[in-house]
Structures are given as C-alpha cells and as structure tokens.
Scaffold this motif. Structure first.
Motif, mmCIF file in Angstrom:
data_model
loop_
_atom_site.group_PDB
_atom_site.id
_atom_site.type_symbol
_atom_site.label_atom_id
_atom_site.label_comp_id
_atom_site.label_asym_id
_atom_site.label_seq_id
_atom_site.Cartn_x
_atom_site.Cartn_y
_atom_site.Cartn_z
ATOM 1 N N ALA A 1 43.959 44.344 40.878
ATOM 2 C CA ALA A 1 42.920 44.111 39.873
ATOM 3 C C ALA A 1 41.730 45.029 40.091
ATOM 4 O O ALA A 1 41.301 45.256 41.226
ATOM 5 N N LEU B 1 37.708 45.504 38.505
ATOM 6 C CA LEU B 1 36.714 44.621 37.868
ATOM 7 C C LEU B 1 35.665 45.439 37.128
ATOM 8 O O LEU B 1 35.057 46.346 37.701
ATOM 9 N N ALA C 1 38.461 41.411 34.457
ATOM 10 C CA ALA C 1 39.384 41.958 35.450
ATOM 11 C C ALA C 1 40.621 42.485 34.743
ATOM 12 O O ALA C 1 41.208 41.791 33.897
ATOM 13 N N TRP D 1 46.756 49.531 41.585
ATOM 14 C CA TRP D 1 45.296 49.577 41.415
ATOM 15 C C TRP D 1 44.898 50.776 40.581
ATOM 16 O O TRP D 1 43.985 50.699 39.764
ATOM 17 N N VAL E 1 38.297 36.834 42.846
ATOM 18 C CA VAL E 1 39.751 36.969 42.939
ATOM 19 C C VAL E 1 40.441 35.617 42.731
ATOM 20 O O VAL E 1 41.573 35.555 42.241
ATOM 21 N N MET F 1 42.140 42.346 44.545
ATOM 22 C CA MET F 1 41.031 42.950 43.820
ATOM 23 C C MET F 1 40.299 43.903 44.757
ATOM 24 O O MET F 1 40.004 43.557 45.906
#
Length: 735
Positions: free
Chosen positions: A223, A225, A269, A275, A413, A427
């Motif tokens: 994730a 953000l 998110a 990633w 998260v 995350m």
C-alpha cells in the motif's frame, strides 16, 4: 501507560505454567534432549527464559529496539542473575504483550530505571528454581548449592548438574516472590558492567532482514498512502477510476490518519500487488481536499505572531517565585536577549511502515513501534475491536528518536488490512511522505532577562516563552517545566508563556523539550557569566551552592547539586578547560554546556574553528555524565553518548528546520532537511562516566541537550558573536 512497570509474581507464575507457548520462537530453537521428543518446546522457566537441551539459554528481550541497545542490555540483566555465561545466551524479541511483560516502550530513557530490578529479579528467581530442583533431587538444602556458568554444584558431595538437566523439574516449581529473591552483590557481577556487542549487529552487517521495512509474508500486497498535504484537512471528493484501471491495483481505501475525527477521512491508500505499482498508480488519483481556513498557517505567520506576543505580557504563568520585577530594578546589572528555534522533523532513515493481516475478526501487526501498547489501544479504538484481538510483532526500528512513539502508521495499516481481509498488506511511506507527515518538534521563542548583583550573582531570572497550544495548554512537546534549570536555585523567577495556534501535529524528539531548552538557557547563562566576568563552568558551580537534593516538584526528576557539580568538574578536568581556551575572538573557540534531563547529569565541552567565511568545524567534544551506580553495557553506552552529541550537532549547525506554507510542510527530502555528513562529524567525542550511589538511569537522551549550547558558546568565544537562533548561521544572523 496502564500496564505495570514491573513483572508481578502472579504474572511470573501464570507464565511459567503455560510452558513453551509464551515466547513464540521458531521450531529450530526447540532442541531435543534426553527423554524429549523431537519438536517439543524446551521448558520455559518464566516469561523471559527458556533453557535448551544443549544448556544454551534463550532470553526474551521485551522492549522495542531502536538502536539504543536495549535488546542486548535487558537480557544482560537477566543473564547476570541467572548465573550463565554470556556465550550461552541467545536473544529473541518477545511479542508486544504488556499483560505478560509489563511496560514495553522505548522513550524517555526509561528502560534502565524501570527494568533494573525486575529483570534481575526474573533471572534470580529462575536461578532459585533451578537450585531448588537440584536440592530436591539430591536431598540437600538449597542454601548449600552454588551456581555458575549454567550449572548447579554441591561442593560437599562433588555433584553437579546442568541447568538443562534440571529445567523440566524447575519449571514445575512455584516461583518465589520476586521481592524475596537474593540478588548478586555488585562485586560478583560478571556481565553487568562489561562491554557486549549488540546481539543484532552481525545480522545488520550482513544485511539480514530485521526491520519493519524488511517484513515479507506469503501472499503479501502493498500500500502507498496519499494523505492531505494540509494537516487536519479531509477528503471532499475523489476520483479513483484511473487508479483502478492500473494493472495490479487491488483496492483504493479511504483512511483516517488519526488526525481528524473518527468517521472522517484524510487519506487514500492504493493497494496493489507491488509497492511500485501502488506508488505509480497513486499519481493517477484525483482528490479534492477540504482545508477550510487551515491554509492560513505558515512559518512566516508564526514569526510575526511570536514577535507581537513577546512585545506584550504572557498569557499565563509556569512559575512565579519571589519578586522578579523588584529584584531586576535593584540589580547591579541586567541583560535581556531573545532566542528562537524551529520546528524539526525526525528524519528517520527507515521511513514509516507497518504490515497488517486482518483475518476472522482479528488483526496481526508487524510494527516498528516505540510504543506498541499505545498503538494497540489506538488501533482497537479505530477499528472497534477488542485489544486482545490484536497481536503485535515488534520489528527492529531503523531510527526512532520519538517519531515511533506515535502510532499513526499502525492505525493506518489496520484500516487498510481490514479492507482487504486475508491478505497481509505492507504500507510504506516515501521519503517525502515521511518528511511532510511527521509529528514535529515544536518551535519556540524566548525573551529572557537576568539580574546580577554587585558580585555577579544571578538574583533574578525572567523568561517569556512563546510556543504552540490552545486553551491555555501546550501542544505535545511544547511544555515548559517550573524546574527548568536554574529556576530552583535562583531566588526570584518568573516563567511566563504564550501559546499560538497551529494545525501541525507535534511529537517528542530525542530529549524532548530539553533539546531546545538546553540551548536557550545554557547559552543565556553564558551571557550572564560573561557579564559577571566569569566563565560558564565557574558561574554554574557557584550557582549550584552546597551539595544537596532540591525539593521534588510534581513528576519532575529530583535535582542533586552535588551530582551536577561532579560532572562539571570532571569535564573541565578531562578537557583541560582553562588551558584549552583560546584567547580572544581568534577564530578558535571553546564552549561549555551543562544540562540535567531524564535523570541524567551531563556536562560537555566543544572546541570549534570558525573560518572567515563563517564555516564551522567542530574539532573535539568532551562529555562527562552521571547516570547512576552502573553503566550496564559500557560499549553501547559510549555509542549512545557519542550518537547523542552528534545528533545535537545536526540539529544545530547544518540547517535542519521545517518550514510551513499554506498549511503544509515545504521540505520533502534530505536536500531540504539535511543530515549530518561524516566529514562534519568531529574526529573525537571523548566520554567519561562519573559513577554515583544512585540507581542506574537511562542515557539515550540526556547527553544531547548540552552539546548545542556548548557549540553556540564556543562560536561566541571564537567570533565574539552570539548564536541566538537555530539552525546556526554566520555571520549576518548573529550580529
């Protein structure tokens, strides 16, 4: 925290009864021995100790490791009293569970004072249980037995047994009350007070995965953000069609970062199969932010508000003692100066990250957290689940400095993991995310006035402190204590405060409040000493007066003037203070600073050379500190003090500051918020410890504050110009 700070006998007993399930280590550590079945866990004597069949010992380290060495230091305490050789010891990180282990946090330099006795008692209790097991088998009195190197011996009969051979029987014995166990005398220590390499050091050198950022789990997704750049702003609307069209994107999840009311969202998110995919897809988001009037907050506006506030009277008082105005009007000499310092980011080398798995109503986190217990409570509140439904694995932390006392990354998260149940999700912040979404050390402004009598003694001290807060209360880390040195030993004192509003979240930075107050007060005392015709060490020593403990005030640590005196005298001795002071503003200067914080007494001397162009080179730093009767791991203690001094230099001299414009942070990376480079670090930071009869205290923080004023005072000695603003700049800002 609500958790007990020490392990109770009840928890010790309940843990010892549940056997090998307490410390959940890998099966490879479950070594089989005589009469044992392959794969069966070895006996667990208590929450922290497991004896293996080969007579090696697994000791659980309960506190978060952020480079302060606690993962090695706490097991050293247990191993000492357990009476095993250090070479027998293997260290493993425990889970975060304060019901079993007591307080588990890394902050406030509290690990040593909180655990000095409980960890030793845990080791001594296990040793007593092993001796009782041997006494039962041999039909002798436990008092007739001796222990050492993981063995129990009976001198009269010549019998001996390994801890491993006794562990199964010992684990069934009711543990003694911890306050009744016999601890070793100091002169019997074989581990405490000896230098031990960090248990994780070999793995770190080899690049093995230890940190939160290294977490890898089967089926893991990732994730990125996108948070509102203006703090406290919320999502007005968003369009994620383009994001969801990117191959590999799994979900777009609204997130509450913890800065806005529950039920609102201030971040999105992007969850993807990598990633990189999540980060690239993030660029396709279209978000409208509701920021209202929040864009009015800025560094420029704060400066104007602070200047106006200093021209007026304080909004409130921290301390009023004696009659400052009368004392100042009657003083033989008065001096006034203004000091200021900026907001600071933490700039941890490992960006904020966390991994979570939500499954069957329960959450498992892999978190590089300094305060996992606090994080557990915040996550439970955000998700509306029971705290007991949350399991937290503590990973090693790649830089904490107080940033990871905040639990925003855990809360974030947790929400993402709940949105993709059954999938572990990691995350990870970018460096820009980390810099622009920190919990910042708050800035501040001071106007100080001192009054000296005819003999140059400080008879009055006044400070109008302007920082940030609301409704008469400071924001986190903007507090000022009424015990701020030297308030308790000056007869007439007035500390007044004025608080400005801000939308920035604030947090503790290594040596919180002290990292700023030390600069302000020790630099100003140097000005007062100069006005009195004295150097600062002599001025402070005279100010301290006779050796005594000052009255305890609230929750503040009690100040001992004798301990302060000894570290000042020691640093002057080892640095050859008088002989090493260059005459006049020759471009070379020597400065001094003293500070008491987090129960530690530290005095420091800095030698600098300032070029004609204003370049500052620190040649050497001397440090003398008193952290009590024992330095548990001298090698690590040396590194902690040297690191603190170097970090203090970084805060002061290389342009570290955080600027705000239109409600958002300007800086994004190390180009705007620099870290200290190796060519700027002095070649020698010489450290001396002054032992005292007081219980040991921590030292992750108290060595930092004195170096900043010592540096500022050294620059004044070299140039004749005062540094009253951080970050330091020469020559135009010091005229």
């Amino acid at each position: 925290m609500n958790a007990p700070s020490a392990m109770s006998r009840r928890s010790f007993l309940s843990v010892s009864l549940v056997g090998g399930a307490v410390l959940t280590f890998g099966a490879s550590l479950a070594l089989a021995g005589e009469g044992e079945k392959e794969g069966v866990e070895p006996p667990v004597l208590n929450a922290f100790i497991r004896i293996n069949a080969d007579n090696s010992v697994v000791i659980g380290a309960k506190n978060p490791e952020i480079g302060q060495g606690v993962k090695t230091m706490l097991p050293m305490l247990i191993a000492e009293e357990l009476d095993v050789d250090w070479e027998q010891v293997h260290i493993e990180q425990t889970l975060a569970d304060e019901k079993i282990y007591g307080r588990q946090s890394a902050g406030g330099s509290r690990s040593t004072p909180v655990n000095w006795l409980p960890m030793r008692q845990a080791g001594a209790a296990a040793r007593a249980m092993l001796a009782m097991a041997a006494a039962s088998e041999w039909a002798v009195e436990p008092a007739s037995l001796a222990t050492g190197s993981g063995m129990v011996r009976h001198a009269a009969s010549g019998r001996s047994a390994t801890y491993a051979s006794l562990a199964a029987v010992a684990a069934k014995i009711t543990p003694p009350a911890l306050d009744t166990v016999v601890l070793k005398p100091d002169d019997a220590f074989k581990i405490i007070g000896t230098s031990r390499r960090g248990g994780d050091t070999p793995a770190i050198v080899r690049g093995k995965p230890l940190f939160g950022i290294d977490t890898e789990l089967p089926g893991m997704v990732h994730a990125a953000l996108e948070a509102c750049p203006v703090f406290q702003g919320t999502i007005a609307s968003f369009d994620d069609k383009a994001v969801k069209a990117v191959k590999g994107v799994i979900a777009v999840v609204p997130v509450n970062t913890g800065l806005v009311p529950k039920g609102k969202f201030d971040a999105l998110a992007i969850v993807a199969d990598s990633w990189w995919t999540a980060q690239q897809a993030r660029k396709q988001l279209t978000v409208e932010w509701d920021t209202g009037t929040l864009r009015a907050y800025s560094t420029e506006a704060y400066g104007k508000q602070a200047s106006a506030a200093l021209e007026g009277t304080p909004q409130g008082d921290v301390l009023k003692k004696g009659d400052v105005e009368t004392a100042l009007s009657g003083a033989a000499r008065t001096l006034t100066a203004r000091y200021d310092y900026p907001f600071l980011a933490h700039a941890t080398l490992e960006p904020q990250n966390c991994t979570g798995l939500f499954e069957d109503g329960a959450l498992t986190l892999w978190a590089p957290s300094q305060a996992p217990g606090s994080g557990r409570r915040q996550v439970a509140e955000m998700l509306d689940i029971a705290p007991d439904a949350i399991t937290i694995h503590m990973t090693r932390i790649g830089g904490g400095f107080g940033r990871r006392l905040m639990s925003d990354y855990m809360v974030q998260v947790a929400q993402i993991a709940r949105a993709v149940p059954g999938k572990p999700v990691k995350m990870l912040y970018t460096r820009a995310d980390d810099t622009r979404h920190d919990y910042y050390r708050p800035g501040g402004w001071h106007e100080l006035t001192a009054g000296l009598d005819e003999d140059g003694r400080l008879v009055a001290l006044k400070d109008h402190f302007v920082s940030f807060g609301a409704d008469g209360e400071p924001v986190r880390a903007a507090e000022m204590e009424e015990t701020e040195f030297p308030a308790q030993i000056v007869p007439n004192v007035h500390f007044g405060v004025t608080y400005l509003p801000t939308n920035l979240p604030t947090g503790w930075l290594r040596a919180p409040t002290s990292n700023a107050m030390g600069f302000v007060f020790q630099s100003f005392l140097d000005e007062a000493a100069e006005a009195a015709g004295m150097d600062l060490p002599a001025f402070v020593l005279r100010l301290l007066g006779e050796d005594r403990e000052l009255p305890k005030v609230g929750y503040a640590y009690q100040f001992n003037t004798g301990r302060a005196r000894k570290v000042i005298e020691e640093v002057c001795k080892v640095s050859n203070w008088e002989a090493g002071r260059p005459a006049g503003a020759s471009g070379k200067g020597r400065g001094f600073g003293f500070y008491f914080s987090h129960a530690g007494y530290f005095a420091e001397v800095v030698d600098v050379v300032v070029s004609q162009a204003g370049d500052i080179k620190v040649e050497k730093i001397w440090v003398a500190g008193d952290v009590g009767s024992h330095v548990i791991n001298p090698l690590n203690a040396l590194h902690q003090v040297q690191g603190a001094a170097i970090e203090g230099l970084a805060q002061a001299m290389i342009g570290q500051k955080v600027d705000q414009a239109e409600g958002a942070i300007v800086q994004e990376n190390f180009d705007g918020f620099p870290l200290l480079r190796i060519d700027v670090v002095p070649q020698d930071v010489a450290v001396t410890f002054v032992t005292s009869q007081f219980p040991p205290t921590g030292l992750g923080e108290p060595a930092l504050p004195p170096v900043i004023p010592a540096l500022a005072n050294a620059i004044h000695a070299a140039t004749g110009k005062r540094i009253r603003s951080l970050p330091m700049a020469l020559p135009d800002q010091t005229a």
